[in-house]
Design a protein around this motif. Structure first.
Motif, PDB file in Angstrom:
ATOM      1  N   ARG A 197     -14.280  41.963  45.248  1.00  0.00           N
ATOM      2  CA  ARG A 197     -13.315  42.782  46.187  1.00  0.00           C
ATOM      3  C   ARG A 197     -12.759  41.899  47.373  1.00  0.00           C
ATOM      4  O   ARG A 197     -11.403  42.209  47.689  1.00  0.00           O
ATOM      5  CB  ARG A 197     -14.358  43.625  47.143  1.00  0.00           C
ATOM      6  CG  ARG A 197     -13.955  44.425  48.174  1.00  0.00           C
ATOM      7  CD  ARG A 197     -15.051  45.100  49.012  1.00  0.00           C
ATOM      8  NE  ARG A 197     -15.303  44.071  50.054  1.00  0.00           N
ATOM      9  CZ  ARG A 197     -14.670  43.610  51.112  1.00  0.00           C
ATOM     10  NH1 ARG A 197     -13.644  44.217  51.415  1.00  0.00           N
ATOM     11  NH2 ARG A 197     -15.293  42.666  51.608  1.00  0.00           N
ATOM     12  N   ARG A 200      -9.539  40.604  45.519  1.00  0.00           N
ATOM     13  CA  ARG A 200      -8.585  41.685  45.313  1.00  0.00           C
ATOM     14  C   ARG A 200      -7.746  41.796  46.638  1.00  0.00           C
ATOM     15  O   ARG A 200      -6.632  42.017  46.728  1.00  0.00           O
ATOM     16  CB  ARG A 200      -9.081  43.052  44.842  1.00  0.00           C
ATOM     17  CG  ARG A 200      -9.485  42.941  43.590  1.00  0.00           C
ATOM     18  CD  ARG A 200      -9.774  44.717  43.161  1.00  0.00           C
ATOM     19  NE  ARG A 200     -10.966  45.086  43.963  1.00  0.00           N
ATOM     20  CZ  ARG A 200     -12.075  45.279  43.480  1.00  0.00           C
ATOM     21  NH1 ARG A 200     -12.557  44.637  42.212  1.00  0.00           N
ATOM     22  NH2 ARG A 200     -13.186  45.807  44.164  1.00  0.00           N
ATOM     23  N   GLU A 201      -8.671  41.730  47.863  1.00  0.00           N
ATOM     24  CA  GLU A 201      -7.913  41.992  49.306  1.00  0.00           C
ATOM     25  C   GLU A 201      -7.017  40.863  49.345  1.00  0.00           C
ATOM     26  O   GLU A 201      -6.037  40.836  49.891  1.00  0.00           O
ATOM     27  CB  GLU A 201      -9.199  41.944  50.121  1.00  0.00           C
ATOM     28  CG  GLU A 201      -9.996  43.109  49.975  1.00  0.00           C
ATOM     29  CD  GLU A 201      -9.227  44.275  50.691  1.00  0.00           C
ATOM     30  OE1 GLU A 201      -8.269  44.149  51.236  1.00  0.00           O
ATOM     31  OE2 GLU A 201      -9.652  45.437  50.465  1.00  0.00           O
ATOM     32  N   VAL A 304      -8.334  52.125  49.884  1.00  0.00           N
ATOM     33  CA  VAL A 304      -8.030  52.313  48.344  1.00  0.00           C
ATOM     34  C   VAL A 304      -6.372  52.671  48.347  1.00  0.00           C
ATOM     35  O   VAL A 304      -5.550  52.231  47.706  1.00  0.00           O
ATOM     36  CB  VAL A 304      -8.785  53.110  47.520  1.00  0.00           C
ATOM     37  CG1 VAL A 304      -8.330  53.455  46.058  1.00  0.00           C
ATOM     38  CG2 VAL A 304     -10.188  52.382  47.598  1.00  0.00           C
ATOM     39  N   ARG A 307      -3.992  50.134  50.063  1.00  0.00           N
ATOM     40  CA  ARG A 307      -3.811  48.950  48.881  1.00  0.00           C
ATOM     41  C   ARG A 307      -3.056  49.294  47.803  1.00  0.00           C
ATOM     42  O   ARG A 307      -2.346  48.292  47.247  1.00  0.00           O
ATOM     43  CB  ARG A 307      -5.187  48.231  48.501  1.00  0.00           C
ATOM     44  CG  ARG A 307      -5.835  47.750  49.896  1.00  0.00           C
ATOM     45  CD  ARG A 307      -5.137  46.695  50.316  1.00  0.00           C
ATOM     46  NE  ARG A 307      -6.049  45.798  51.457  1.00  0.00           N
ATOM     47  CZ  ARG A 307      -5.561  45.095  52.228  1.00  0.00           C
ATOM     48  NH1 ARG A 307      -4.038  44.872  52.524  1.00  0.00           N
ATOM     49  NH2 ARG A 307      -6.434  44.436  53.130  1.00  0.00           N
ATOM     50  N   ARG A 370      -9.888  48.599  41.676  1.00  0.00           N
ATOM     51  CA  ARG A 370      -9.993  49.367  43.125  1.00  0.00           C
ATOM     52  C   ARG A 370     -10.362  50.894  43.045  1.00  0.00           C
ATOM     53  O   ARG A 370     -11.192  51.244  43.572  1.00  0.00           O
ATOM     54  CB  ARG A 370      -9.064  48.773  43.860  1.00  0.00           C
ATOM     55  CG  ARG A 370      -9.089  49.056  45.409  1.00  0.00           C
ATOM     56  CD  ARG A 370      -7.968  48.903  46.116  1.00  0.00           C
ATOM     57  NE  ARG A 370      -7.574  47.495  46.189  1.00  0.00           N
ATOM     58  CZ  ARG A 370      -8.164  46.671  47.373  1.00  0.00           C
ATOM     59  NH1 ARG A 370      -9.100  46.978  48.069  1.00  0.00           N
ATOM     60  NH2 ARG A 370      -7.939  45.347  47.067  1.00  0.00           N
TER      61      ARG A 370
END
Length: 396
Positions: A197, A200-201, A304, A307, A370
């Motif tokens: 996570r 991805r962020e 979500v 993003r 995600r």
């Protein structure tokens, strides 16, 4: 009061060395006493039977079945040699207990059956020389057999109880170890998911921030010679974007150090307008449709959606090339939200991580992971007639 003091005190138990010495002590005590009784009575057969019946108890824990067989055979020999009970016969219930405790349930049941038969045989052997057959000897036989049988059953019951309790404790210990392993695996999986996570962020933050900065830097370079005011504004946007990206990176890195970072909360639906305005300021020709008023959704769902839109706009900047229009639609549908971003750029020529085209990165893969983690679906691909489309459905 401490937790330790509140727990019940566990009974003291012998260790491996203690149990070995206990078995040896029992065997030595019974054998010595039996031999001394035989010697004192002037009966060598008593001493011999005491040695044969009690000495095998030395190995009763390691070889319970063999020890029981040896003790039972010596007890059967007693029927042929002596017509009376002996002190050494205390070894028999000890052997029955050992067979039921340290062997299998079948071995314990066989020892019990043989012991009950032996109790009747011993009772008949002991009473027959002293009772006239005309005086109803069955009453004495039953009395003796019942007493001996109760002793045998008690020894078998105690051994069986010890064996089942030991098996239960072993099962509890194995279950506790399995629970500990499962907890460790869950912790490792949770840590892996958290690392994914954060990755991805980090990707979304860095890719979005750098794409904005590159576009603004190119615009400032071209405008510097003709319109310094435009260049100054572009440099200001670069500085602002850099500071915001750096702040988000610090927050994400803080997650790796502690659970309490003391930074601002994650972006959500309320931040979509600012994201769109920043994209417009970067020069993207946007046509935007956002719900008014914005729906109330869980924090995770809002993150979500934010993003996905951020990554989709970043991909337009990086891969779509010259575009005349980019349409952004965020709308409610039964059970969730739909995010649609379409452009009229290069379409099939744009790099895609899913298709493996040159220029593809981790953006679409991260978006799909995600959305899937939130229970939604993501569809991406070139549009018929040109351009590219990203459609995400996120349940609420």
């Amino acid at each position: 009061m401490s937790t330790t003091s509140a727990l019940p005190r566990q009974p003291r138990r012998l260790g491996p060395r203690g149990t070995r010495w206990f078995d040896r002590g029992v065997a030595i005590a019974l054998t010595g006493a039996s031999v001394l009784v035989g010697v004192a009575a002037g009966a060598p057969e008593w001493a011999l039977l005491g040695l044969l019946q009690c000495a095998p108890l030395w190995w009763r824990r390691r070889f319970p079945v063999a020890v029981y067989a040896a003790v039972a055979a010596a007890s059967a020999l007693q029927v042929l040699l002596v017509d009376m009970p002996l002190f050494s016969q205390l070894a028999y219930p000890v052997a029955v207990y050992a067979a039921a405790r340290h062997a299998t349930a079948v071995a314990g049941a066989v020892a019990l059956g043989v012991g009950l038969v032996a109790s009747v045989t011993a009772a008949w052997d002991w009473t027959s020389p002293y009772v006239d057959p005309a005086d109803y000897p069955l009453e004495q036989v039953v009395s003796y057999a019942t007493t001996i049988g109760v002793i045998v059953v008690a020894a078998w019951a105690l051994g069986t109880l010890g064996r089942t309790r030991s098996a239960y404790v072993d099962a509890l210990r194995a279950h506790a170890e399995q629970v500990a392993r499962d907890a460790e695996q869950r912790a490792e999986l949770a840590a892996s998911d958290e690392r994914a996570r954060i990755a991805r962020e980090m990707h979304d933050v860095v890719a979005h921030g750098l794409s904005v900065m590159v576009v603004q830097a190119d615009g400032a370079r071209y405008a510097a010679a003709k319109d310094p005011d435009v260049a100054t504004a572009a440099l200001g946007t670069i500085a602002t974007t850099g500071r915001e990206s750096l702040g988000e990176m610090r927050r994400l890195l803080g997650l790796l150090r502690s659970e309490e970072t003391g930074t601002r909360p994650q972006p959500g639906l309320d931040d979509l307008a600012g994201l769109v305005e920043q994209a417009r300021a970067d020069g993207l020709p946007l046509r935007v449709h956002l719900p008014d008023p914005l729906p109330t959704v869980p924090t995770g769902t809002g993150l979500v959606v934010y993003r996905v839109l951020q990554e989709a706009l970043t991909n337009v900047r990086r891969h779509a090339g010259p575009v005349r229009e980019v349409e952004v639609v965020v709308d409610e549908e039964p059970g969730g939200l739909v995010v649609r971003v379409t452009d009229d750029g290069r379409g099939a020529a744009a790099g895609s991580a899913d298709s493996g085209r040159p220029g593809g990165g981790l953006g679409l893969v991260g978006m799909r992971e995600r959305v899937r983690a939130a229970g939604g679906t993501l569809v991406t691909g070139p549009r018929g007639g040109g351009g590219f489309e990203v459609v995400a459905r996120v349940p609420v």
